[in-house]
Design a protein around this motif. Structure first.
Motif: not given
Lengths: 467, 467
Positions: B176-177, B180, B184-191, B193-194, B449, B453
């Motif tokens: 998982l790269r 960043k 601010k970056d709203n491009t899909g699920y917040d992995l 924080d998961l 989940i 995964l």
């Protein structure tokens, strides 16, 4: 209403009195890019009704489109094609359930507008420090589902940072009760942050506990003229270091935007004449005992001594504060009057911004004659990077270039470690962009999670991931 | 080393030179509750090696226990039973890859200790504002995997709030790269924080981009005597309102803790005589131009006028600041010298704290004679709530009560909307607690989940969820 047989069958399974008339307001979005359709529109009055609606849709394999204020800019609030979905509007779950003054916490239902939430916080002597142009219409549920940003992210964070807990209905119809009012809770996976920013694809947020902040004793606003974006960034670092993180907004404004403003809103007084190529709007919120005007004056002097600032004005009254912000907030309106060829909601690592602005300008110059208005939340690295027709030309003249231009801009952003959607989300508009530029490991995990929580694919299909 | 056949087979599939000797340091935890075991211990030098190790374990169906500094208090860093796992130590991925001065961002590998990260930030004229007693040993990977807290959460948030991006190996061995450096970056699920707070059960974090903060121009510390926890909370609200959120720590200290301190560290000078029943330690970090001592004096005067504060001392020198913090940090050491019957890392909604402290004291008094030391990060609602033998009695005297006492404390916390694990996590110690008190919808989503995964269940099995 004349329902087809399938919708009538589903309607008979819903709680009494939740159906609303299918009216255009639920099926439009602000930029008119998409036209939605819907078989049914249902507005639950409480959590149990919301869960019953989701369970009924799940049993019937009918897609659900959660609907808040409808102000999203990427089409996540409607479904333009495919089998007609049920639109689940949160409009009747619009209670501020409680403000906990002594905790600085508010529990609000998803249908509460941002403005109502802000007002409820003010009444309690606190602030809910999220501020957007659309706050009169945007609702808490949508704000959280899209992890909205706005002008105060620099100090207070995105919507995500202001949410302590959520109540939601999962795609299975199960209820997620996690409406905690805790600043610390390490008991298992962070499902709150997973649903925040999931744009309604993993469930429907029905209520949230929100962190309020103290109202700063002293606030102040200044406009300063800077040579270029690099100087603006150094001024930002100087401001943050002098003011211990009390800088609440730091907005970059391009001369191009001010010229659009002068053209379309000539009655608005601009602070500098002639219009500078770059200026910044700085807002600070300070402890008692430190005058905001003194602090901003000190910053101006230090900035001028360092060669970063060439001119500046500090608001001397509440009216002037309003005027300065008014100027900033009219830039998008002037933009709309001009009519963009393409607009981009991008973010970049701070240190990449000056080179990006120079290089993208050079790159676009090779593509033809156009005007660039690049402005936004510099403190967050978030720029609204919009392209406009050259003077005397029309949007339509660029129709066959639009797609390629956007691709080029996004490519330059991604190459520099930036994001093609800083605050608006993916919605339907940027599904292809995510597929193209998303990290393969991220995409794979996103797909796994979606399949695990929504195996039937009923929650806002076609948003974030292709249908 | 003598390996059994299965371990030898797995070892042959690992990258050259990653194996470490199986030594006790990897198999112990600070409180000695659990003794771990391991078939192999592997320490990758880079991301690719980490991914290769995970892939090899996945193919062989061998469990992986990620290992950082080993300072966790809930047993998440080892596996006491079941088939021997591979311990994946991040000790060699210990580079601060880069500090981006002009972005206030640092990219650090997981094996960097918190102290090293703090030092690297200081060298760049910034701070990494996470501070823990174990910071010399605790590593960034573990800090993030457990979403560690500490004394400055009030102002700067948990580890979660300080992380902009992660690089990780997922249970499948996919990378998982998402390193960043964006606010601010709203491009899909917040992995991100998961994985933060997932305690190594959804993958191995190998590096992170961390947000640094400006060093406040003025800092100050005071100790003040308050009547009771309710007064402490009102003083906190007053401090936050006067100082616009510049309160960086607000610690509650009980007289019982100060008495333990006087007994076991008699050489430490205490500021008040006689020992007060309740005192608070307040730290502020302020903008330039506002003296911290003036600000704290102003708070003391206002607090005294409101009847909240009866005595106080403000640190007059850097040495005194250190002394005050030293006092606070020796409380856990004195506690250890006394020997707790049971300790609890709990959080509560702020407004519930005074009643909880009163009611739990009354409830425990019915269970027999014991001493309570209740102290901690009051600003976050996070209390360390520890029970000690009555004077003259031994820990062992309470052995048959221990479990029931903890259950009662946790029950009172949960009933009031609190958490049975505020900052230490679930680990192995609190798996049953989560199963008992976790919301069914949350538990169901957590299980989904995990299964999605990590379908083979190889990542830190038995942590958070039962094996």
């Amino acid at each position: 209403m004349g329902l087809n047989a399938a919708d009538a069958a589903l309607a008979s399974k819903l709680p009494q009195g939740v159906l609303r008339e299918v009216t255009p307001a639920y099926l439009e979005e602000p930029r008119g890019r998409y036209q939605g359709h819907a078989g049914l529109i249902a507005a639950p009055r409480d959590l149990e009704e919301a869960a019953a609606i989701v369970r009924a849709c799940s049993a019937a394999h009918v897609a659900i489109v959660p609907h808040g204020g409808g102000t999203g800019l990427v089409g996540g609030q409607l479904m333009p094609d495919g089998p007609a979905p049920l639109v689940l509007s949160l409009e009747r779950m619009n209670a501020v359930r409680r403000v906990y003054d002594d905790e600085s916490v508010m529990v609000a239902e998803s249908g509460v507008t941002l403005q109502q939430a802000r007002d409820a916080a003010s009444e309690a002597g606190r602030q809910f420090p999220l501020s957007l142009a659309s706050q009169g219409t945007a609702q808490i549920g949508g704000i959280l589902s899209t992890n909205a940003g706005g002008v105060n992210v620099l100090r207070y964070g995105n919507a995500r940072a202001l949410c302590l807990g959520i109540e939601a209905v999962l795609p299975s119809g199960e209820i997620l009760r996690d409406l905690k009012r805790l600043r610390k809770d390490n008991t298992g996976y962070d499902l709150r942050d997973l649903l925040i920013g999931a744009e309604g694809t993993l469930g429907v947020i029905t209520a949230a506990s929100l962190a309020l902040a103290p109202i700063p004793a002293e606030t102040g606003v200044a406009m300063m003229v800077v040579e270029d974006p690099a100087a603006a960034l150094r001024l930002l670092a100087m401001a943050q270091s002098r003011m211990a993180g009390s800088v609440t907004a730091f907005e970059l404004i391009a001369g191009q935007g001010l010229e659009f403003l002068a053209e379309h809103f000539p009655q608005m007084r601009q602070p500098f004449d002639p219009i500078p190529q770059w200026q910044v709007l700085i807002e600070v919120g300070l402890p008692a005992g430190l005058g905001a005007q003194d602090a901003l004056e000190g910053l101006f002097v230090a900035g001028a001594e360092a060669g970063l600032v060439s001119d500046g004005v500090i608001a001397q009254s509440g009216q002037q504060v309003t005027d300065f912000w008014n100027l900033r907030e009219h830039i998008p309106l002037a933009n709309r009057a001009v009519g963009a060829i393409a607009s981009h909601d991008i973010s970049l690592p701070l240190s990449e911004i000056p080179a990006f602005i120079n290089d993208s300008r050079a790159m676009l110059a090779e593509q033809g004659d156009m005007r660039i208005n690049c402005f936004g939340h510099l403190g967050d690295g978030n720029l609204h990077y919009n392209l406009y027709p050259a003077a005397g030309r029309q949007r339509g003249d660029y129709d066959d270039q639009r797609h390629a231009l956007s691709r080029m801009v996004h490519e330059m952003v991604v190459e520099r470690g930036g994001s093609f959607s800083a605050e608006h989300g993916v919605g339907r508009l940027k599904v292809e962009d995510l597929a193209r530029w998303g990290d393969p490991g991220r995409l794979s995990a996103i797909r796994s999670i979606k399949a695990a929580l929504d195996p039937k694919g009923i929650m806002n299909p076609g948003v974030i991931l292709p249908r």
